[in-house]
Each structure stands twice: as C-alpha cells, then as structure tokens.
Scaffold this motif. Structure first.
Motif, PDB file in Angstrom:
ATOM      1  N   THR A 390      35.244  51.882 -47.379  1.00  0.00           N
ATOM      2  CA  THR A 390      36.456  50.842 -48.037  1.00  0.00           C
ATOM      3  C   THR A 390      36.594  50.734 -49.348  1.00  0.00           C
ATOM      4  N   ALA A 391      36.123  51.366 -50.404  1.00  0.00           N
ATOM      5  CA  ALA A 391      36.560  51.534 -51.528  1.00  0.00           C
ATOM      6  C   ALA A 391      37.780  52.265 -51.686  1.00  0.00           C
ATOM      7  N   ALA A 392      37.792  53.410 -51.069  1.00  0.00           N
ATOM      8  CA  ALA A 392      39.195  54.381 -50.804  1.00  0.00           C
ATOM      9  C   ALA A 392      40.233  53.379 -50.236  1.00  0.00           C
ATOM     10  N   THR A 393      39.977  52.856 -49.121  1.00  0.00           N
ATOM     11  CA  THR A 393      40.860  52.067 -48.571  1.00  0.00           C
ATOM     12  C   THR A 393      41.225  51.018 -49.289  1.00  0.00           C
ATOM     13  N   MET A 394      40.808  50.177 -50.085  1.00  0.00           N
ATOM     14  CA  MET A 394      41.295  49.334 -51.152  1.00  0.00           C
ATOM     15  C   MET A 394      41.923  49.724 -52.414  1.00  0.00           C
ATOM     16  N   LEU A 395      41.426  51.082 -52.690  1.00  0.00           N
ATOM     17  CA  LEU A 395      42.312  51.710 -53.580  1.00  0.00           C
ATOM     18  C   LEU A 395      43.572  52.040 -53.357  1.00  0.00           C
ATOM     19  N   MET A 396      43.705  52.569 -52.264  1.00  0.00           N
ATOM     20  CA  MET A 396      44.875  53.099 -51.622  1.00  0.00           C
ATOM     21  C   MET A 396      45.991  52.120 -51.354  1.00  0.00           C
ATOM     22  N   LYS A 397      45.724  50.685 -51.540  1.00  0.00           N
ATOM     23  CA  LYS A 397      46.526  49.500 -51.434  1.00  0.00           C
ATOM     24  C   LYS A 397      47.325  49.400 -52.770  1.00  0.00           C
ATOM     25  N   ARG A 398      46.647  50.021 -53.917  1.00  0.00           N
ATOM     26  CA  ARG A 398      47.229  49.789 -55.178  1.00  0.00           C
ATOM     27  C   ARG A 398      48.406  50.745 -55.768  1.00  0.00           C
ATOM     28  N   ARG A 399      48.689  50.904 -56.774  1.00  0.00           N
ATOM     29  CA  ARG A 399      49.730  51.358 -57.239  1.00  0.00           C
ATOM     30  C   ARG A 399      49.402  53.088 -57.296  1.00  0.00           C
ATOM     31  N   THR A 400      50.288  54.050 -56.749  1.00  0.00           N
ATOM     32  CA  THR A 400      50.172  55.304 -56.735  1.00  0.00           C
ATOM     33  C   THR A 400      50.741  56.113 -57.955  1.00  0.00           C
ATOM     34  N   TYR A 401      49.812  56.984 -58.346  1.00  0.00           N
ATOM     35  CA  TYR A 401      50.334  58.078 -59.383  1.00  0.00           C
ATOM     36  C   TYR A 401      50.418  59.320 -59.024  1.00  0.00           C
ATOM     37  N   SER A 402      51.461  59.994 -59.177  1.00  0.00           N
ATOM     38  CA  SER A 402      51.519  61.289 -58.671  1.00  0.00           C
ATOM     39  C   SER A 402      51.332  62.355 -59.979  1.00  0.00           C
ATOM     40  N   LEU A 403      50.552  63.319 -59.501  1.00  0.00           N
ATOM     41  CA  LEU A 403      50.351  64.612 -60.785  1.00  0.00           C
ATOM     42  C   LEU A 403      50.252  65.747 -60.199  1.00  0.00           C
ATOM     43  N   GLU A 404      50.366  66.749 -60.935  1.00  0.00           N
ATOM     44  CA  GLU A 404      50.611  68.282 -60.443  1.00  0.00           C
ATOM     45  C   GLU A 404      49.545  69.016 -61.275  1.00  0.00           C
ATOM     46  N   MET A 405      49.118  70.126 -60.763  1.00  0.00           N
ATOM     47  CA  MET A 405      48.265  71.054 -61.285  1.00  0.00           C
ATOM     48  C   MET A 405      48.536  72.446 -60.743  1.00  0.00           C
ATOM     49  N   ASN A 406      48.715  73.167 -61.789  1.00  0.00           N
ATOM     50  CA  ASN A 406      48.990  74.579 -61.719  1.00  0.00           C
ATOM     51  C   ASN A 406      47.761  75.379 -60.908  1.00  0.00           C
ATOM     52  N   SER A 407      48.066  76.653 -60.559  1.00  0.00           N
ATOM     53  CA  SER A 407      46.757  77.418 -59.580  1.00  0.00           C
ATOM     54  C   SER A 407      45.981  77.593 -60.885  1.00  0.00           C
ATOM     55  N   PHE A 408      44.705  77.921 -60.461  1.00  0.00           N
ATOM     56  CA  PHE A 408      43.577  78.425 -61.434  1.00  0.00           C
ATOM     57  C   PHE A 408      42.319  78.841 -60.719  1.00  0.00           C
TER      58      PHE A 408
END
Length: 408
Positions: A390-408
């Motif tokens: 339920t916490a994940a479902t509620m959070l996904m209704k909020r503003r989304t931020y995109s990030l990228e991470m290099n291979s490691f």
C-alpha cells in the motif's frame, strides 16, 4: 425355560469372548512389527516430504531407511535455512577494504563508495564463504541431507554450503534459501526493504526506505486548520504532493538515500553472483528465492531468468564476487510523511524503481520490455507484502523524479 435359555446365551457370549481374546493378542503383536509407512505408496510419501521442505529435516529422513533416502531427495520444494555466517577473520575488516579504494578523494560519490563498500565488505565476504563450495567448521551439521552420517560431535560437525547440501537433490523445482539476517546494517528505527529480479544480470529492483516507521498513535495530534480552503501544499500533507524540500539536499537525507540505493544493489548483485553454481547444477529449477530472516531483501528468479543465467555467462564486477550491474534508470517517489491505512506512519518515505537503461530505451521506442517498463507500475507495487505494498502504491501517485546511474 427362559432362565435356562438366558444362562445358555450368557455362556455362549462368554465362550466367544474367550475364543476371541487370543486372536486379538496375536493380531496386536503382529501389528507391532509392521511399519505402516511401508503400506503407503511412493507418491504419498513424496507429498509428505514436499510438505516438509526444510533440507535439514529431509536430511534426517534420509537416515531413517533406504526407502526414505531414495525418496527424500526427489522432492520438488526445498527450503535451505543458513544457520550462521562465518567471517574470514581480521584480514577482511572494513578498514582493509577501505584501503583498496584510492586515498585521494574524488568527490561525493567517491566518499559514498568508500562508506558503502567499507560497511559491506565483511558481510559480503561472509556470504561468499557460506555459499561457496568450501565448508567451514561450526556447531550444526547438515551433512545428513547429502546422505552422510551426522553423528559427529558438535565441535567436529561441519557446516556445509547450500551448494554441497543440495547436490543430491536432483529434482528440485522450487528453491528458497534464507540467510540468518540481512547484509545491510541499518540504524534502529530505519526501514529498508528491497526486491530484485535477475536473469544473467539485473532485470529490475524496487527499494522502499524510510527514516522511521512509527504508529500514528504515538504521533502528536494535528492542529485543526482554520482555513476552509487550504492551499495546494496543505492539501497534499504539507509536502507539495511529493516535491522534495530544499533541506533534503543539505541535511544528509539525499546522501542517506544514495547509500541505501547503492548498498541494496551491491547486496543483490552479490547474492546473484553466488547463486550461479546452484543454478548450473539444478536444471529442473523453475523458481529460486534468496531472502533473509529479517525480511530486508529478496532476490527472485523465475524459469525464464534461470535459463538465461545458464546460457549467458555472468560478468563479475572487477575482482569483487558480485555481478556487474549495467547502466541503470531510476524513478524516485518521496513523501515527507506517509500515513498508511493501518495506522503506520513512514517518515521520509522513499520509493525507487530501477531498470537497466537499455530496457528504458527499448520501451521508449516501443520495442521489447514494454510490459515490464516504467509505464506499467504493477511490478513496483507488487514487490512487497502489506502494508508496504500500500505504501508503494500511495507513493507512486506522487511526483516522479528520474535519475540515471552508470554501470558499476
């Protein structure tokens, strides 16, 4: 006449009782020498053994009889619970690991890598030892699962790795390995859970973290709002429906979540790397879960992913015993305070959904991977059990931020 007839009837019943008694005693003695399990067909015994599941109990069953020994190793479902993790000694201390990193700082990520790797090297080396082919000395012996005698004294008992314990179980379809605790040490009150899916490399990972998880009853009551028409920020619980406040970047909150993310990914890739010999030796496997008793993290593999791991070589990350992670795309959701229906309150709740960047590229052009991409959030919300689903479902209704991470 009636009295004599009644007497004769009584005598007849007594005679029948006397005649029956020796036969009952003989039958009882014969029953004592019969093993009722011998009357059960093999298919019924396999159902019983599959219900048992625990590899140590199945190991003890192997020592009961030749029939049990032949059948117990044919089960479909096996659970391996690792009792203890043995460290490699002083040479594998976090300080020694930190020395492997260049002494010259190279920015914030260099510092974070030093912090994360230094804190993880000891538990990961210990995990490597417990899952490697070599055995170590400890109190609990599980050699009976391989058909050996477990009569050694506790001081001489050998604690075998899961690879050795499972070598005689040739028909395993569903395997669950449970570590005694999570690899990631977190401060008291901090919530950190992750779930990762792997084939030959990472397919997806979902991380849920919070600075603290408390009951709403322990929270101070909210002050009544005199404004009948609250603003947008007030209607969203005071955090602009997921907007990250400026203090998030300056008070250590961002750094803490970067550490959570890197630590979870390193733990997942280390578990995956060490599962390769088990997967290679058991071609009947259809599903595999590697979890821990704390419920901190779980690595899962289905039939397709298991077959992919068998056919594609695993690429190690440098000299470390973990799978190389490709470039990753991430989606982040944040709530300063998230109140769940059951009364739990997550402070600083953060949800991260992670996929390989190449999968994100294919999804953008309409190619393969659309059903598992970011556009379909089911794989994110279904990663956890309640109340965290339920916490994940509620959070996904909020503003989304995109990030990228290099291979490691």
């Amino acid at each position: 006449m009636s009295s004599s007839g009644a007497l004769g009837e009584v005598d007849f019943e007594g005679f029948r009782t006397l005649c029956r008694a020796p036969a009952v005693e003989v039958a009882a003695k014969e029953e004592e020498g019969i093993d009722h399990f011998d009357r059960l067909p093999d298919s019924v015994l396999l159902v019983i053994f599959n219900r048992i599941g625990d590899v140590k109990v199945l190991g003890r069953c192997c020592g009961v009889s030749r029939r049990f020994h032949a059948l117990a190793v044919l089960v479909d479902d096996v659970v391996v619970r690792v009792d203890c993790v043995i460290s490699d000694g002083p040479s594998s201390s976090p300080g020694a690991a930190g020395g492997a990193v260049s002494d010259k700082p190279r920015g914030v990520f260099s510092h974070l890598a030093r912090l994360v790797l230094g804190g993880l090297v000891k538990p990961l080396q210990a995990l490597s030892q417990i899952l490697s082919a070599s055995s170590c000395t400890d109190a609990t012996a599980v050699s009976a699962a391989a058909g050996k005698s477990a009569s050694a004294s506790p001081s001489e008992a050998s604690h075998h790795s899961p690879t050795e314990v499972l070598k005689n179980f040739k028909e395993v379809r569903r395997l669950r390995i449970e570590l005694p605790d999570g690899e990631l040490g977190v401060d008291g009150g901090v919530l950190l859970k992750w779930r990762a899916d792997f084939g030959s490399s990472i397919d997806s990972c979902v991380i849920l973290g919070a600075s603290s998880a408390v009951s709403s009853s322990s929270m101070p009551p909210r002050s009544p709002d005199p404004d009948p028409n609250p603003g947008f920020q007030d209607a969203c619980g005071g955090d602009d429906c997921g907007s990250i406040p400026d203090s998030f970047y300056t008070d250590g909150s961002l750094k803490r979540r970067v550490v959570w993310t890197i630590s979870s990914l390193i733990a997942a890739s280390a578990r995956h790397y060490l599962l390769h010999p088990i997967v290679a030796n058991h071609e009947t496997l259809e599903s595999l879960d590697l979890t821990d008793a704390d419920g901190q993290g779980v690595l899962t593999m289905d039939r397709r992913q298991l077959q992919e791991l068998r056919t594609k070589p695993v690429t190690a990350s440098g000299s470390s015993q973990r799978t190389l992670l490709p470039a990753l795309s991430m989606r982040l959701w944040y709530a300063h305070q998230l109140e769940l229906p059951g009364g739990m309150v997550l402070k600083g709740a953060t949800l991260l959904a992670i996929r390989p960047s190449e999968e994100r590229t294919r999804e953008a052009v309409g190619g393969a991977g659309g059903s598992f991409g970011f556009s379909d959030g089911c794989w994110v919300s279904d990663a956890f059990e309640e109340p965290y689903r339920t916490a994940a479902t509620m959070l996904m209704k909020r503003r989304t931020y995109s990030l990228e991470m290099n291979s490691f």
